[in-house]
Design a protein around this motif. Structure first.
Motif, PDB file in Angstrom:
ATOM      1  N   LEU A 164     -11.652  -1.613   0.794  1.00 48.25           N
ATOM      2  CA  LEU A 164     -10.270  -1.785   0.339  1.00 48.25           C
ATOM      3  C   LEU A 164      -9.655  -3.050   0.938  1.00 48.25           C
ATOM      4  O   LEU A 164      -8.946  -3.793   0.248  1.00 48.25           O
ATOM      5  CB  LEU A 164      -9.433  -0.558   0.712  1.00 48.25           C
ATOM      6  CG  LEU A 164      -9.860   0.739   0.038  1.00 48.25           C
ATOM      7  CD1 LEU A 164      -9.118   1.924   0.647  1.00 48.25           C
ATOM      8  CD2 LEU A 164      -9.661   0.676  -1.465  1.00 48.25           C
ATOM      9  N   TRP A 172     -15.303   2.670   3.455  1.00 45.31           N
ATOM     10  CA  TRP A 172     -14.353   2.755   2.341  1.00 45.31           C
ATOM     11  C   TRP A 172     -13.134   1.870   2.623  1.00 45.31           C
ATOM     12  O   TRP A 172     -12.723   1.068   1.780  1.00 45.31           O
ATOM     13  CB  TRP A 172     -13.969   4.222   2.144  1.00 45.31           C
ATOM     14  CG  TRP A 172     -12.835   4.502   1.229  1.00 45.31           C
ATOM     15  CD1 TRP A 172     -12.798   4.316  -0.132  1.00 45.31           C
ATOM     16  CD2 TRP A 172     -11.570   5.064   1.578  1.00 45.31           C
ATOM     17  NE1 TRP A 172     -11.591   4.717  -0.633  1.00 45.31           N
ATOM     18  CE2 TRP A 172     -10.823   5.195   0.404  1.00 45.31           C
ATOM     19  CE3 TRP A 172     -11.007   5.488   2.781  1.00 45.31           C
ATOM     20  CZ2 TRP A 172      -9.534   5.726   0.377  1.00 45.31           C
ATOM     21  CZ3 TRP A 172      -9.730   6.021   2.762  1.00 45.31           C
ATOM     22  CH2 TRP A 172      -9.008   6.133   1.574  1.00 45.31           C
ATOM     23  N   LEU A 173     -12.563   1.994   3.817  1.00 44.72           N
ATOM     24  CA  LEU A 173     -11.398   1.192   4.181  1.00 44.72           C
ATOM     25  C   LEU A 173     -11.730  -0.296   4.222  1.00 44.72           C
ATOM     26  O   LEU A 173     -10.912  -1.131   3.796  1.00 44.72           O
ATOM     27  CB  LEU A 173     -10.841   1.658   5.529  1.00 44.72           C
ATOM     28  CG  LEU A 173     -10.166   3.023   5.510  1.00 44.72           C
ATOM     29  CD1 LEU A 173     -10.041   3.586   6.918  1.00 44.72           C
ATOM     30  CD2 LEU A 173      -8.807   2.950   4.818  1.00 44.72           C
ATOM     31  N   MET A 189      -1.556  -1.087  -4.047  1.00 43.66           N
ATOM     32  CA  MET A 189      -2.674  -0.163  -3.867  1.00 43.66           C
ATOM     33  C   MET A 189      -2.128   1.224  -3.551  1.00 43.66           C
ATOM     34  O   MET A 189      -1.119   1.354  -2.860  1.00 43.66           O
ATOM     35  CB  MET A 189      -3.548  -0.651  -2.706  1.00 43.66           C
ATOM     36  CG  MET A 189      -4.713   0.260  -2.349  1.00 43.66           C
ATOM     37  SD  MET A 189      -5.654  -0.369  -0.924  1.00 43.66           S
ATOM     38  CE  MET A 189      -6.496  -1.763  -1.675  1.00 43.66           C
ATOM     39  N   GLU A 202      -6.656   1.712  -7.152  1.00 46.45           N
ATOM     40  CA  GLU A 202      -6.634   3.135  -6.798  1.00 46.45           C
ATOM     41  C   GLU A 202      -7.751   3.334  -5.785  1.00 46.45           C
ATOM     42  O   GLU A 202      -8.929   3.244  -6.120  1.00 46.45           O
ATOM     43  CB  GLU A 202      -6.855   3.989  -8.045  1.00 46.45           C
ATOM     44  CG  GLU A 202      -7.073   5.455  -7.778  1.00 46.45           C
ATOM     45  CD  GLU A 202      -5.931   6.085  -6.991  1.00 46.45           C
ATOM     46  OE1 GLU A 202      -6.180   6.486  -5.835  1.00 46.45           O
ATOM     47  OE2 GLU A 202      -4.818   6.154  -7.521  1.00 46.45           O
ATOM     48  N   ALA A 203      -7.375   3.586  -4.531  1.00 49.37           N
ATOM     49  CA  ALA A 203      -8.367   3.670  -3.454  1.00 49.37           C
ATOM     50  C   ALA A 203      -9.412   4.749  -3.703  1.00 49.37           C
ATOM     51  O   ALA A 203     -10.570   4.592  -3.290  1.00 49.37           O
ATOM     52  CB  ALA A 203      -7.675   3.899  -2.116  1.00 49.37           C
ATOM     53  N   ASP A 204      -9.035   5.828  -4.374  1.00 50.99           N
ATOM     54  CA  ASP A 204     -10.010   6.889  -4.655  1.00 50.99           C
ATOM     55  C   ASP A 204     -11.204   6.358  -5.434  1.00 50.99           C
ATOM     56  O   ASP A 204     -12.320   6.849  -5.279  1.00 50.99           O
ATOM     57  CB  ASP A 204      -9.362   8.036  -5.433  1.00 50.99           C
ATOM     58  CG  ASP A 204      -8.457   8.893  -4.572  1.00 50.99           C
ATOM     59  OD1 ASP A 204      -8.530   8.798  -3.324  1.00 50.99           O
ATOM     60  OD2 ASP A 204      -7.671   9.668  -5.151  1.00 50.99           O
ATOM     61  N   VAL A 245       0.851  -1.175   0.000  1.00 51.21           N
ATOM     62  CA  VAL A 245       0.000   0.000   0.000  1.00 51.21           C
ATOM     63  C   VAL A 245       0.895   1.236   0.000  1.00 51.21           C
ATOM     64  O   VAL A 245       1.667   1.452   0.941  1.00 51.21           O
ATOM     65  CB  VAL A 245      -0.944   0.029   1.225  1.00 51.21           C
ATOM     66  CG1 VAL A 245      -1.775   1.299   1.229  1.00 51.21           C
ATOM     67  CG2 VAL A 245      -1.837  -1.215   1.236  1.00 51.21           C
ATOM     68  N   ARG A 288     -14.811   7.258   6.563  1.00 47.81           N
ATOM     69  CA  ARG A 288     -13.751   6.446   5.963  1.00 47.81           C
ATOM     70  C   ARG A 288     -13.912   4.944   6.225  1.00 47.81           C
ATOM     71  O   ARG A 288     -13.440   4.134   5.428  1.00 47.81           O
ATOM     72  CB  ARG A 288     -12.394   6.900   6.487  1.00 47.81           C
ATOM     73  CG  ARG A 288     -11.920   8.188   5.880  1.00 47.81           C
ATOM     74  CD  ARG A 288     -10.470   8.443   6.257  1.00 47.81           C
ATOM     75  NE  ARG A 288      -9.956   9.573   5.509  1.00 47.81           N
ATOM     76  CZ  ARG A 288      -9.786  10.788   6.017  1.00 47.81           C
ATOM     77  NH1 ARG A 288     -10.091  11.020   7.276  1.00 47.81           N
ATOM     78  NH2 ARG A 288      -9.316  11.757   5.274  1.00 47.81           N
ATOM     79  N   CYS A 292      -3.380   4.365  -1.473  1.00 50.06           N
ATOM     80  CA  CYS A 292      -4.401   4.719  -0.481  1.00 50.06           C
ATOM     81  C   CYS A 292      -3.774   5.632   0.560  1.00 50.06           C
ATOM     82  O   CYS A 292      -2.680   5.355   1.043  1.00 50.06           O
ATOM     83  CB  CYS A 292      -4.936   3.458   0.189  1.00 50.06           C
ATOM     84  SG  CYS A 292      -6.091   3.760   1.544  1.00 50.06           S
ATOM     85  N   SER A 293      -4.470   6.671   0.950  1.00 47.60           N
ATOM     86  CA  SER A 293      -3.915   7.622   1.917  1.00 47.60           C
ATOM     87  C   SER A 293      -3.474   6.935   3.210  1.00 47.60           C
ATOM     88  O   SER A 293      -2.391   7.209   3.716  1.00 47.60           O
ATOM     89  CB  SER A 293      -4.915   8.741   2.210  1.00 47.60           C
ATOM     90  OG  SER A 293      -6.158   8.209   2.619  1.00 47.60           O
ATOM     91  N   HIS A 301     -14.208   5.202  -3.222  1.00 47.07           N
ATOM     92  CA  HIS A 301     -14.979   6.131  -2.386  1.00 47.07           C
ATOM     93  C   HIS A 301     -16.441   6.178  -2.838  1.00 47.07           C
ATOM     94  O   HIS A 301     -16.715   6.279  -4.028  1.00 47.07           O
ATOM     95  CB  HIS A 301     -14.422   7.557  -2.493  1.00 47.07           C
ATOM     96  CG  HIS A 301     -13.357   7.875  -1.515  1.00 47.07           C
ATOM     97  ND1 HIS A 301     -13.544   7.862  -0.152  1.00 47.07           N
ATOM     98  CD2 HIS A 301     -12.061   8.234  -1.710  1.00 47.07           C
ATOM     99  CE1 HIS A 301     -12.420   8.206   0.445  1.00 47.07           C
ATOM    100  NE2 HIS A 301     -11.495   8.422  -0.472  1.00 47.07           N
TER     101      HIS A 301
END
Length: 178
Positions: A61, A57-58, A77, A30-32, A4, A54, A79-80, A35
């Protein structure tokens, strides 16, 4: 193993992770893209996401990582993954999740955000992301990539880190930290 690429918006996570995945022939997420619309609308309006925003969303992922694990695939991946609790959720998808933290000064990140077009995340949310960021702990498997270096150089370093980690799966030392 699952890699990640983490960091604040504009740190270059996707610019690093995508070519690493391509060069190594690994599935990329791409985690975005995961969303929900409500999160995108909130961020587009300049409103930071909460932990409650979040969490689903997490978890989606982590489910993607779990699917790769069940398929016997390594993965990459972007991801922030700003907080340790977020990284813990991602680690819940499979054993062997490693983090590559794309990090740099506020000036470097702000410059990148100013040049970026077509992304829902406004530059004004950088301060909230920096405030939320919890760097990798000494007990977290991963490495830090200084994004002030040229992207091609960073991609080469990241490819080397991923290859070394994959080659050392049989119990070798964890990825070097910097």
């Amino acid at each position: 193993m699952h890699f990640v690429f983490m960091g604040v918006s504009g740190s270059g996570k996707s610019s690093l992770a995508r070519p690493v995945a391509e060069r190594l022939g690994l599935p990329f997420a791409e985690a975005d893209a995961f969303h929900p619309e409500a999160n995108i609308a909130k961020m587009s309006a300049g409103v930071p996401l909460t932990d409650e925003d979040r969490r689903p969303w997490l978890l989606s992922l982590a489910a993607w990582i779990a699917e790769r694990e069940r398929a016997g695939e390594h993965s990459v991946m972007a991801c922030s993954a700003l907080k340790r609790s977020y990284r813990d959720l991602l680690r819940g998808g499979a054993p062997g999740v490693r983090f590559l933290h794309a990090d740099g000064s506020d000036e470097v990140i702000a410059e990148r955000l100013a040049r970026r077009t077509g992304h829902f995340m406004p530059a004004g949310l950088l301060a909230s992301q920096r405030a939320a960021l919890e760097p990798l702990g000494a007990d977290e498997d991963g490495a830090v990539l200084d994004v002030s270096a040229p992207v091609d150089e960073l991609v080469e370093r990241a490819v080397g880190l991923v290859r070394a980690a994959l080659a050392g799966q049989g119990g070798a030392a964890p990825t070097a930290r910097r």
